[in-house]
Design an enzyme around this catalytic site. Sequence first.
Site, PDB file in Angstrom:
ATOM      1  CB  CYS A   1      18.066 -28.351 -22.372  1.00 26.14           C
ATOM      2  SG  CYS A   1      16.549 -29.063 -21.743  1.00 26.14           S
TER       3      CYS A   1
ATOM      4  CE1 TYR B   1      13.879 -34.103 -26.598  1.00 30.63           C
ATOM      5  CE2 TYR B   1      11.864 -35.396 -26.587  1.00 30.63           C
ATOM      6  CZ  TYR B   1      12.813 -34.651 -25.919  1.00 30.63           C
ATOM      7  OH  TYR B   1      12.703 -34.463 -24.564  1.00 30.63           O
TER       8      TYR B   1
ATOM      9  CD  GLU C   1      17.129 -32.703 -29.550  1.00 32.14           C
ATOM     10  OE1 GLU C   1      16.424 -31.693 -29.654  1.00 32.14           O
ATOM     11  OE2 GLU C   1      17.395 -33.241 -28.437  1.00 32.14           O
TER      12      GLU C   1
ATOM     13  CE  LYS D   1      18.871 -30.056 -26.895  1.00 34.88           C
ATOM     14  NZ  LYS D   1      17.695 -30.883 -26.695  1.00 34.88           N
TER      15      LYS D   1
ATOM     16  CG  HIS E   1      13.331  -8.468 -46.512  1.00 36.65           C
ATOM     17  ND1 HIS E   1      13.008  -9.722 -46.975  1.00 36.65           N
ATOM     18  CD2 HIS E   1      14.122  -7.901 -47.451  1.00 36.65           C
ATOM     19  CE1 HIS E   1      13.569  -9.906 -48.158  1.00 36.65           C
ATOM     20  NE2 HIS E   1      14.259  -8.818 -48.470  1.00 36.65           N
TER      21      HIS E   1
ATOM     22  CD  GLU F   1      11.152 -11.596 -44.925  1.00 35.80           C
ATOM     23  OE1 GLU F   1      10.347 -10.663 -45.140  1.00 35.80           O
ATOM     24  OE2 GLU F   1      12.323 -11.607 -45.366  1.00 35.80           O
TER      25      GLU F   1
ATOM     26  CB  CYS G   1      17.246 -29.105 -18.163  1.00 31.70           C
ATOM     27  SG  CYS G   1      17.595 -27.665 -19.194  1.00 31.70           S
TER      28      CYS G   1
END
Length: 638
Positions: free
Chosen positions: A199, A349, A353, A202, A613, A618, A194
Site C-alpha cells: 500500500c 488490482y 495499479e 504503491k 458543493h 456530492e 503493506c
Amino acid sequence: MTNAGAAASAATKIIHVAGYKSCGFYRRAASVVASLSLLFPNKLQIVEHEFASRDEYREWLIHGTNFRNAVANAKRGNLRASNHASSPFCWLADGKSGGSEEVTEFIGGCDDTLDWCRAFASPSSSTAPKEEARMVPDGHAPGHGYDYDLLVLGGGSGGLAASKEAASLGAKVAVLDFVKPSPAGSKWGLGGTCVNVGCIPKKLMHNAALLSEGAKVDAPHYGIGVTKKQEEDWMGMSQDNEGGEHSWEMLKTNVQNHIRGLNFKYRVDLRENEVTYLNQLGSFVDAHTIETVDKKGKKGTVTFSRCLVAVGGRPTPLDCPGGELAVSSDDVFSLDRDPGRVLCAGASYISLECAGFLRGIGRDVTVAVRSILLRGFDRECADLIGEHMRAEGVKFKEGVTIKKLEKSGSGDRIRATFSNGDSDEFDTVLAAIGRTGDTAKLGLDNVNIAVNPKNAKIAAEFEQTSTPNIYVVGDVMDGCPELTPVAIHAGRHLARRLFGGSTSPMDYRNVCTTVFTPLEYGTVGYSEDDALEEFGKDGVEVYHKSFVPLEWSISPSRGAHRGFCKAVVDRHTNKVLGLHYLGPNAGEVMQGFGTAMKLGCTFDDVVETVGIHPTTAEEFTTLSVTKSSGMDAAAGGC
C-alpha cells in the site's frame, strides 16, 4: 478498595465496575455507566470497586481472591470470565455487596461494557441479543509456564496490531518476524507487505503518476509555469506541456527512505509497548513450541500458551518456462534500474495499479489479460477503468497468457511468448497473477492445521484455527479480504477477546476499499452483478450518474475522461446494498459512505443528505436516474 452504591429496587439493574485508579479504560467504563445511572436512576445503578494500584487489582482478580474464577463458576454462561486479566472487570448482580454469590451476568471489559450501555440506552435493540464470537476453550490459564502468553508469527499490520493490543491488556507478548528474500533477491524490514512492498510505496508511486499527469495536462491550463513567450506563442489558448523527464532513481530512493523510517518506527513502537521483537524465522514443533532460526543459521526454541499466525502472503510466481525472469510486487518498488518497457502479467488490482503508475511516469506498459479485468469487482466499473487506461496509453493484450520467458539476444531484455503465438521484448516483466499464503515452511502439519490447496491459506472461525490455541489473522486467513485495515481490526478484536474479556467478533461485512488505478475506484458493499445474482432483477434498483469532476473541466485533454458513481439498492426495503465511485480521491470519498453503510443507510438517507458543493462526493446525494428507466445518466450543471 472503595464501594459506592445505594439500595435498589427489584427492577433496577446493578452493574459492578472494578478496576485500578490509574487505568483509563476503567475510568471510561465507569464514567459511561455512571452517566446512564443518572439518566435512568430507576433502571440502573453503578457500584464501583476501585483499587489503588494495578497490583492490588490483579491480586483481587487473579491471584489471591481470584474473583474472576468465582464469577466464572457462579452461573452458566460466565465461563469467559476465567480468562479476563485486564481492567476493568464488569458484571451484573442482584445486590451491591460485590460478592460472587450475587452475580447474575458477566459483562466483560471496557469495550463489552460500552456495548452493553449502548444496547441498554437503545429502545430498539435493548432486548436484542448481541452478536458474540463463540470461541472454543484453548487451555490458556494463568501460571501456564510457557515463555509467552502470546507469540505472534509475522510483523505485518495484523500481527503488530494484535501484539500491541494484547500487551496493553497485560499479556506477555513476542513478535517473530523474518523476511525471506523474494526469488529476485528483494528484502525489507519490519512492517509487512503493506508498508514495504504494498500500500505505502504503491500510493506514493501512484501519486507520482498523478503529479506527472497534472503537470502535463492540467497545470498549463491553470496558468502554472506558463511563460510570457508561451502566452504569445499560444495566442491566448493554453496548451498541454510536453512530457518532462522522470527520474526513477530519485522516486525509488525517496520512497525507500520513507519506508526505512517506518521500519524504525515500528521497532520503537514494539519496545515502547513492551513487546519482544525476535528477528527470526519460526516453524511449529508442536502446539506450544516454535523452532527459531536467525540470519546466521542459529537455531533455538520458544514456547507459548497461544500463537497467532499473521505471516501474510507472497506473490504467486509465473508457472511457465523462464518464469524466474519475472519480478513481482515484492521487487518493483525497489528496482535498482529503470523499469523501461514493462509487461504486466495479470488483470488483478495489483497489476493494473502498477501498470497505471508506470504509464503515468512515462513508461511504455502492456498488460497481458487472460480473461477479465478486476475479477470480483463491479463489472461496469472495471470496464470503465480499462477504457480510461487505454485512453492513457496502456496497451492490453487480451485473452492471452504467457507461455514462455527467455533472455533476448539484444542485451538484458526479456522475450515473452504468448498463448496466441505472438511474442515481444520487454525490459521488465511484472508477474501479478495472484497471491499465495506464506505457509509452506511453517510446519503446520505438526499442529494438525491444513491449508486450502488452492491458495495455501488457513481456514478459521472467529480467527481460531482447528487447533484451538493457534489463531490466524490477515491475508493468510482463507476468505479474509486482503486489506491492511481488515488485518489491523481483526488483530485488535482478537487480542481483546483473548486477553480483555471481549466477545465482540470482527465484522468483515461492508468493508470499503479503493483501487488506485489512474481512474481511482472506491467501493463498499455489493457489486451490481452480485446483487442481481442474490436478490434477482426484480429486487434491485441501480441509480447511476457520469460526471466531469470540476478540477478536470478546464483541461482539454481531460475531455474524454469522466467520473462515475452508482448506488445499488434493495428495491423492497430501500436499503443501500453497494456504492461505487470512479474519480479523483476515491478513498477519501468512500470512507464516510462506509460508515453510513455499516449503520444500514437507505437510499433516501443518501439523497436527503445535503452535499458539500462543489465536490465529486456530492454526486451521490444527487443520484436520481435509474438504469431501469433507460434515461441518460450524464450529469448536468450545478
